[in-house]
Enzyme design. Structure first.
Site, PDB file in Angstrom:
ATOM      1  N   LYS A 197      47.057  43.339  27.758  1.00  0.00           N
ATOM      2  CA  LYS A 197      48.287  43.346  28.548  1.00  0.00           C
ATOM      3  C   LYS A 197      48.217  42.275  29.632  1.00  0.00           C
ATOM      4  O   LYS A 197      47.129  41.813  29.979  1.00  0.00           O
ATOM      5  CB  LYS A 197      48.474  44.722  29.174  1.00  0.00           C
ATOM      6  CG  LYS A 197      47.295  45.121  30.040  1.00  0.00           C
ATOM      7  CD  LYS A 197      47.287  46.598  30.320  1.00  0.00           C
ATOM      8  CE  LYS A 197      46.160  46.918  31.269  1.00  0.00           C
ATOM      9  NZ  LYS A 197      45.724  48.290  31.180  1.00  0.00           N
ATOM     10  N   TYR A 219      50.412  24.898  58.380  1.00  0.00           N
ATOM     11  CA  TYR A 219      51.590  25.576  58.898  1.00  0.00           C
ATOM     12  C   TYR A 219      51.249  26.506  60.053  1.00  0.00           C
ATOM     13  O   TYR A 219      50.213  27.161  60.027  1.00  0.00           O
ATOM     14  CB  TYR A 219      52.206  26.459  57.810  1.00  0.00           C
ATOM     15  CG  TYR A 219      53.013  25.728  56.796  1.00  0.00           C
ATOM     16  CD1 TYR A 219      54.157  25.039  57.152  1.00  0.00           C
ATOM     17  CD2 TYR A 219      52.636  25.754  55.455  1.00  0.00           C
ATOM     18  CE1 TYR A 219      54.917  24.379  56.202  1.00  0.00           C
ATOM     19  CE2 TYR A 219      53.392  25.098  54.503  1.00  0.00           C
ATOM     20  CZ  TYR A 219      54.529  24.415  54.882  1.00  0.00           C
ATOM     21  OH  TYR A 219      55.266  23.786  53.936  1.00  0.00           O
TER      22      TYR A 219
HETATM   23  C1  LIG Z   1      44.558  48.719  31.112  1.00  0.00           C
HETATM   24  C2  LIG Z   1      44.275  49.917  30.351  1.00  0.00           C
HETATM   25  C3  LIG Z   1      42.989  50.147  29.817  1.00  0.00           C
HETATM   26  C4  LIG Z   1      41.816  49.265  30.064  1.00  0.00           C
HETATM   27  O1  LIG Z   1      41.251  49.522  31.336  1.00  0.00           O
HETATM   28  P1  LIG Z   1      39.975  48.718  31.878  1.00  0.00           P
HETATM   29  O2  LIG Z   1      39.560  49.440  33.083  1.00  0.00           O
HETATM   30  O3  LIG Z   1      40.446  47.356  32.160  1.00  0.00           O
HETATM   31  O4  LIG Z   1      38.984  48.760  30.778  1.00  0.00           O
HETATM   32  C5  LIG Z   1      42.826  51.261  29.019  1.00  0.00           C
HETATM   33  N1  LIG Z   1      43.851  52.108  28.775  1.00  0.00           N
HETATM   34  C6  LIG Z   1      45.094  51.929  29.283  1.00  0.00           C
HETATM   35  C7  LIG Z   1      46.166  52.905  28.975  1.00  0.00           C
HETATM   36  C8  LIG Z   1      45.346  50.829  30.099  1.00  0.00           C
HETATM   37  O5  LIG Z   1      46.566  50.653  30.606  1.00  0.00           O
END
Ligand SMILES: *Cc1c(COP(=O)(O)O)cnc(C)c1O
Length: 821
Positions: free
Chosen positions: A489, A715
């Protein structure tokens, strides 16, 4: 060199099953790397995750007929195949290499140590290869598997060989020593790498030193007291270098200059000065090992000087770059021999994802191979890897272009690099994956500059070897049947989703997951065919899911019902879906009280095929919350059982994210969901300590300014300088994801390994650094924003956030570069 089946059987003490076939020249352990199947011997290596036996059919389909297999396993029935049955196929591979090594009476240099093995091997090769024919291990092939494969490449033409040996556990070196049988040793250094596998440094040193037990001499840096002490107790002769006047090569002084380092040395009672085109300590150390050997071999000082000047720092690095017309370029402008071509073609194929593969090659060269044989082999390799177009640059290849055409490769010849740049119609590269590989003398950097899409000069580097290691470490804690879903993601945690998706496909991940449908579409368009779960599907994207074969995670009655009505309108069957349960995170998902209603709806909608049921753990990383985690698991299991009874078919159950993979092995269920651990930024638990950070961000210095004490910078006139200062303005700002709260001395970047604090506020596209105390900073220099010196986790701490937020906050205008070390 060829070996007959009978010779092989007797060397590896194998029982033969089937009729022995023709002679064997190639050893393969990975079916994806087969090029000359008829003359290849496939070793079905047992492994914790993938048993080589399951690949025998695949190898057979690709034309391999000879196999080394473990005793006690059922042999597949294959027409006209021959099996060599042994107790341990890896051991057999090593025995074969050991035997092969014994056929050669040439000097063999064995390189070991904690860091720098590969670069020392490569530099030594560059320094001596103009005089004699040298074989060196490809890439960093230094393991129990890599070493025998390297040694196997010895041919009568070779006059010297350089092999590296790397170990991570006690007792491994004796094995490697027997295979390499080095006559000369180089010990690069003793650092922290693989400390966890040994009781202490002394044990690690003793173990590594085993490589030298039959050597005539060993080269090392005697400024390291532990190593010197150790050497003084061993019987081998030394060639040491260092600051001591008794050293074989003494460093009297080293001065950093504008373009590198001047080293004043005393060797054989003579003073000499050598110039190196580098200034960092590691490079000087690596070069000194090589210089010591060259001086011992009495290489003329002038020759040595010229060759040192041409050493290439990034020899082993291949970079992926975004090219014009939607192309993807693999930049490999430093070498032009067959083994590096093979490596590059493997990467090309991994990233192809259904797109056209092309190659831009200069004249090639291979010690001991005549041109006709060489280009015949190049043509077969390109064809085997699916390359359809070749742009051939140089005169030497011209007589052999027919070899390529015979294999249906279209060839465009160019006399030289400039002719290519001036006359190529670059549209031919549209959407293709292109290998750009040439001898240094052809100046292919110009081709890369010409074909690369110009963009902002801040880059995010993703180290593919680190990803590979992290993926392997993760799999090593899973049982072989547990599947892995990788979470890509937010563009793969801000890295590079399609490239990593294709790579994961090659690594045989089981599933991918994204947050939104368009992220999944992006992966599909990039040629990813693995199943993809979409965690947050909206009704407006249902038709995209359908079109791109994406599988929704359904988390509420609302979304479930609207998906059901979408499907009924289309009259589809067997639609893969996932069910998300809320067991304590209180974000998305069906709660336990809703399960009965859920089962009813699912039973009525038999066109839905539930692929998996999952939940997310709220605090799997936190030992203080382990009782919550246990409650979540119990609730999850109870709900799964109800769903199982109602549906009457099995589905995958999954709950574990990275922290849970390492902290809660009993919650792996049928599949785990790997996220941040792939990028090596997880909190360290047990074996997870060996995860390696895989991303690093770099920018460049735009300008240097001398600013007097009392003036302000940036700035808002926040930073009043207390002293006359030198300020470097660098090309990264909050619009790139370098957060504004890192300004005013909170954040720190590194230039040539030296720390430089931020001064004043971070601007949108720029940040100012105090470089008053740094040496050797120039406009255009590379600046580490985070990476080896400034770990992402530390930077996140400095601005009060977590690595997840920093990683995903790196803006899309920052160019992503995949690096294959
Ligand atoms: C992002 C996510 C993961 C992975 O989590 P990590 O801590 O990055 O391994 C697993 N399950 C779901 C539903 C997620 O949204």
């Amino acid at each position: 060199m060829h070996y007959t089946a009978q010779q092989i059987a007797s060397i590896i003490e194998a029982k033969i099953h089937g009729e022995p076939l023709g002679a064997i020249q190639w050893l393969v352990t990975d079916t994806r790397k087969i090029i000359f199947p008829a003359e290849s011997l496939f070793f079905a290596l047992p492994g914790p995750h993938r048993n080589g036996h399951t690949y025998i059919q695949d190898a057979f389909r690709r034309g391999v007929r000879s196999f080394v297999v473990s005793a006690g396993l059922a042999l597949p029935t294959l027409e006209a195949a021959v099996f060599f049955i042994v107790s341990n196929p890896l051991r057999a591979l090593q025995q074969l290499a050991t035997f092969h090594r014994k056929q050669f009476q040439i000097p063999v240099i064995g390189v070991t140590g904690s860091n720098g093995k590969t670069i020392v091997k490569e530099w030594l090769y560059q320094l001596i290869q103009p005089d004699i024919t040298v074989l060196r291990s490809p890439k960093s092939y230094n393991s129990q598997l890599g070493v025998p494969l390297s040694v196997w490449q010895l041919e009568p033409i070779h006059q010297l060989a350089i092999f590296e040996a790397g170990i991570s556990l006690p007792n491994e070196m004796v094995n490697l020593e027997a295979i390499i049988a080095p006559t000369i040793g180089i010990f690069t250094n003793l650092g922290a790498a693989h400390d966890e596998g040994f009781e202490n440094r002394q044990q690690k040193l003793t173990e590594k030193w085993q490589l030298f037990r039959h050597c005539q001499l060993v080269i090392f840096n005697s400024d390291n007291a532990i190593i010197k002490e150790h050497a003084s107790h061993s019987t081998v002769k030394w060639l040491d270098w260092g600051s001591s006047p008794t050293a074989f090569v003494q460093i009297v002084n080293s001065t950093t200059t504008l373009n590198g380092t001047d080293l004043q040395l005393i060797y054989a009672k003579r003073k000499l000065t050598l110039h190196l085109p580098f200034s960092d300590t590691a490079a000087i150390e690596n070069a000194m090992h090589c210089i010591t050997w060259c001086l011992y071999q009495q290489m003329p000082i002038y020759t040595l000087q010229v060759r040192l000047q041409n050493l290439q720092p990034l020899e082993m690095r291949l970079e992926w770059k975004t090219g014009i017309h939607g192309s993807l370029l693999l930049n490999d402008c430093y070498s032009h021999d067959l083994s590096s071509l093979q490596i590059a073609l493997d990467y090309l194929q991994q990233q192809a994802g259904g797109r056209k593969c092309m190659a831009i090659l200069s004249d090639m060269e291979e010690s001991g191979l005549a041109d006709a044989a060489l280009y015949f082999r190049v043509a077969s390799m390109l064809a085997a890897k699916g390359v359809t177009n070749l742009m051939a640059i140089g005169a030497k290849m011209v007589p052999y272009l027919a070899y390529f055409k015979d294999l249906n490769i279209q060839v465009l010849p160019f006399e030289h690099t400039n002719a290519f740049i001036e006359t190529l119609d670059a549209h031919i590269l549209k959407d293709a994956v292109v290998l750009v590989k040439g001898a240094r003398s052809f100046g292919f950097e110009q081709i890369i500059a010409f074909l690369e899409r110009q963009a902002h000069r801040t880059v995010l580097e993703i180290n593919m070897q680190a990803l590979g290691q992290n993926f392997g470490i993760t799999k090593s804690v899973l049982s072989p049947t547990t599947k892995v879903m990788v979470m890509l993601k937010a563009f793969g945690y801000g890295s590079a989703d399609a490239e990593i998706g294709r790579w994961l496909q090659f690594q045989q991940a089981d599933y991918l997951a994204v947050a939104y449908a368009d992220e999944g579409v992006n992966l599909r368009k990039g040629g990813v065919s693995l199943p993809i779960m979409v965690m947050n599907p909206a009704p407006s994207t249902f038709s995209l899911l359908d079109e791109y074969a994406l599988e929704p995670a359904l988390f509420s009655f609302e979304i479930l019902n609207s998906f059901i009505s979408f499907c009924s309108r289309r009259g589809v069957a067997n639609v893969p879906v996932h069910i998300k349960l809320d067991t304590g995170m209180h974000r998305l998902g069906f709660s336990h009280t809703e399960i009965i209603d859920l089962t009813q709806i699912l039973q009525e909608s038999s066109f839905l095929k539930v692929q998996s049921v999952f939940t997310h753990l709220a605090a799997s990383e936190n030992p203080l919350a382990d009782s919550l985690t246990t409650q979540q698991a119990q609730s999850f299991e109870a709900s799964c059982n109800l769903l199982q009874q109602a549906l009457g078919y099995s589905f995958l159950r999954h709950a574990a994210n990275t922290a849970a993979i390492f902290r809660h092995p009993h919650l792996h269920y049928d599949m785990v969901r790997l996220g941040i651990g792939l990028f090596g930024t997880a909190k360290p638990y047990g074996i997870a300590k060996s995860l390696i950070p895989a991303t690093a961000m770099y920018t460049t210095v735009a300008q240097l300014k001398k600013v007097a004490a009392g003036k302000t910078v940036g700035y808002g006139c926040h930073a009043v300088l207390l002293r006359d200062s030198v300020i470097a303005t660098v090309r990264v700002g909050y619009a790139d994801g370098y957060r504004r709260d890192l300004g005013n001395g909170v954040g720190c970047m590194f230039i040539h390994q030296q720390p430089a604090l931020t001064v004043g506020n971070v601007c949108m596209d720029m940040t100012m650094l105090d470089v008053t105390d740094l040496s050797n900073v120039h406009p255009g220099d590379r600046v580490e924003v985070f990476g080896p010196n400034m770990p992402l986790a530390q930077l996140a701490d400095l601005c009060g956030t977590i690595p997840y937020e920093l990683m995903t906050g790196i803006s899309q205008r920052v160019k992503r570069i995949l690096v294959e070390e």
